[in-house]
Design an enzyme around this catalytic site. Structure first.
Site, PDB file in Angstrom:
ATOM      1  N   GLU A  57      36.558  21.583  22.896  1.00 58.21           N
ATOM      2  CA  GLU A  57      37.507  22.303  23.752  1.00 58.21           C
ATOM      3  C   GLU A  57      36.928  22.484  25.141  1.00 58.21           C
ATOM      4  OE1 GLU A  57      39.028  26.219  25.447  1.00 58.21           O
ATOM      5  OE2 GLU A  57      36.995  25.607  24.866  1.00 58.21           O
ATOM      6  N   ASP A  59      38.195  23.939  29.460  1.00 58.21           N
ATOM      7  CA  ASP A  59      39.157  24.645  30.301  1.00 58.21           C
ATOM      8  C   ASP A  59      39.304  23.915  31.623  1.00 58.21           C
ATOM      9  OD1 ASP A  59      39.160  27.279  28.619  1.00 58.21           O
ATOM     10  OD2 ASP A  59      37.051  26.894  29.036  1.00 58.21           O
ATOM     11  N   HIS A  72      36.091  27.624  33.188  1.00 61.03           N
ATOM     12  CA  HIS A  72      36.903  28.657  32.558  1.00 61.03           C
ATOM     13  C   HIS A  72      37.414  29.689  33.558  1.00 61.03           C
ATOM     14  CE1 HIS A  72      37.638  32.499  30.456  1.00 61.03           C
ATOM     15  NE2 HIS A  72      38.093  31.740  29.468  1.00 61.03           N
ATOM     16  N   LYS A 126      44.367  26.538  32.401  1.00 59.65           N
ATOM     17  CA  LYS A 126      44.038  27.893  32.831  1.00 59.65           C
ATOM     18  C   LYS A 126      44.831  28.364  34.047  1.00 59.65           C
ATOM     19  CE  LYS A 126      41.323  30.058  31.181  1.00 59.65           C
ATOM     20  NZ  LYS A 126      41.369  30.948  29.996  1.00 59.65           N
TER      21      LYS A 126
END
Length: 265
Positions: A57, A59, A72, A126
């Protein structure tokens, strides 16, 4: 509660014959493998590959000049030696920043180049503006089949699904939305993505009845991982993928996992 979870106002629940209660939980490395290397850096994704993750995973946000950057936070200060907002900095400016362990902020293209053919990606959107550039990179690199795109922001999930209906998408949430199954049918969602602590057997059962898989995130305790696997969660996101792969394999064999390894909360 169980009745509410399993009910739907949609007349056509889309059963998915590939979802089974007797399945192996996939292990997803969180932000690469953030327990082993600086999060969302190429080294972290290398560790995810080395650990044998089923997926990793990451972001994404947009730079000032609309490059897709893997980070992130909206501010760079926590993970680099710089200060400022990602959206206010150009790609060239972001690339000058230093992350721990001699790493830099990667672009999504750099992560794809590293991971393609080795591990599939789960891309979390995000910020506004990310769906179309991300969809373009996914299709240009031919990784549509393996990728999953998620977000806490429903409009971003809807936008990328409209742009490419073949993509697998998931909605992240910390509390269960009252209309989750209506949303799952309308968008449609391929995954519901609850925080680990709100996952119940009723939620997993309802998801599977609606043809939707369950991805539980922030799973960093062994006891929590065992509970989620027993509940039938399809995918589990963790900073420590190697340890949870060992746990999963031990559970499958019916033998206790090896001792050792730190689990944080």
């Amino acid at each position: 509660e169980a009745a509410r979870l399993e009910s739907s106002t949609h007349p056509n629940v889309r059963a998915n014959p590939t979802i089974s209660e007797n399945h192996m939980t996939k292990i997803v490395g969180h932000r690469g493998a953030a327990g082993y290397a600086p999060e969302n850096t190429l080294r972290s994704f290398e560790r995810a590959i080395e650990s044998g993750c089923d997926r990793t995973e990451l972001d994404v946000r947009l730079s000032k000049d609309r490059a897709v950057i893997v980070i992130h936070d909206e501010d760079v200060s926590r993970v680099t030696d710089g200060k400022g907002m990602v959206k206010d900095m150009t790609l060239a400016e972001l690339k000058k920043l230093n992350c721990p362990s001699h790493q830099t902020l990667p672009t999504l293209q750099e992560v794809i180049d590293l991971c393609k053919g080795k591990i599939s990606l789960q891309i979390e959107l995000k910020a506004p503006g990310t769906p179309l550039p991300v969809e373009h990179l996914i299709t240009r690199n031919g990784i549509e089949e393996g990728v999953v795109v998620t977000s806490f922001e429903l409009p971003l999930v809807e936008e990328i699904k409209r742009a490419n209906p073949s993509l697998q998408v998931g909605l992240l949430f910390r509390t269960l939305p009252k209309t989750i199954w209506q949303m799952a049918q309308k968008i449609p969602l391929d995954f519901v993505c609850p925080r680990y602590n709100i996952v119940t057997k009723a939620l997993v059962r309802a998801a599977h009845l609606h043809g939707v898989r369950v991805y539980a995130y922030h799973v960093n305790r062994k006891t929590g991982g065992k509970r989620l696997m027993a509940l039938g969660v399809d995918e589990l996101g963790t900073d420590f993928p190697k340890l949870f792969i060992q746990l999963r394999d031990a559970v499958r064999r019916g033998t206790p996992p090896r001792r050792g390894g730190a689990f944080s909360c």
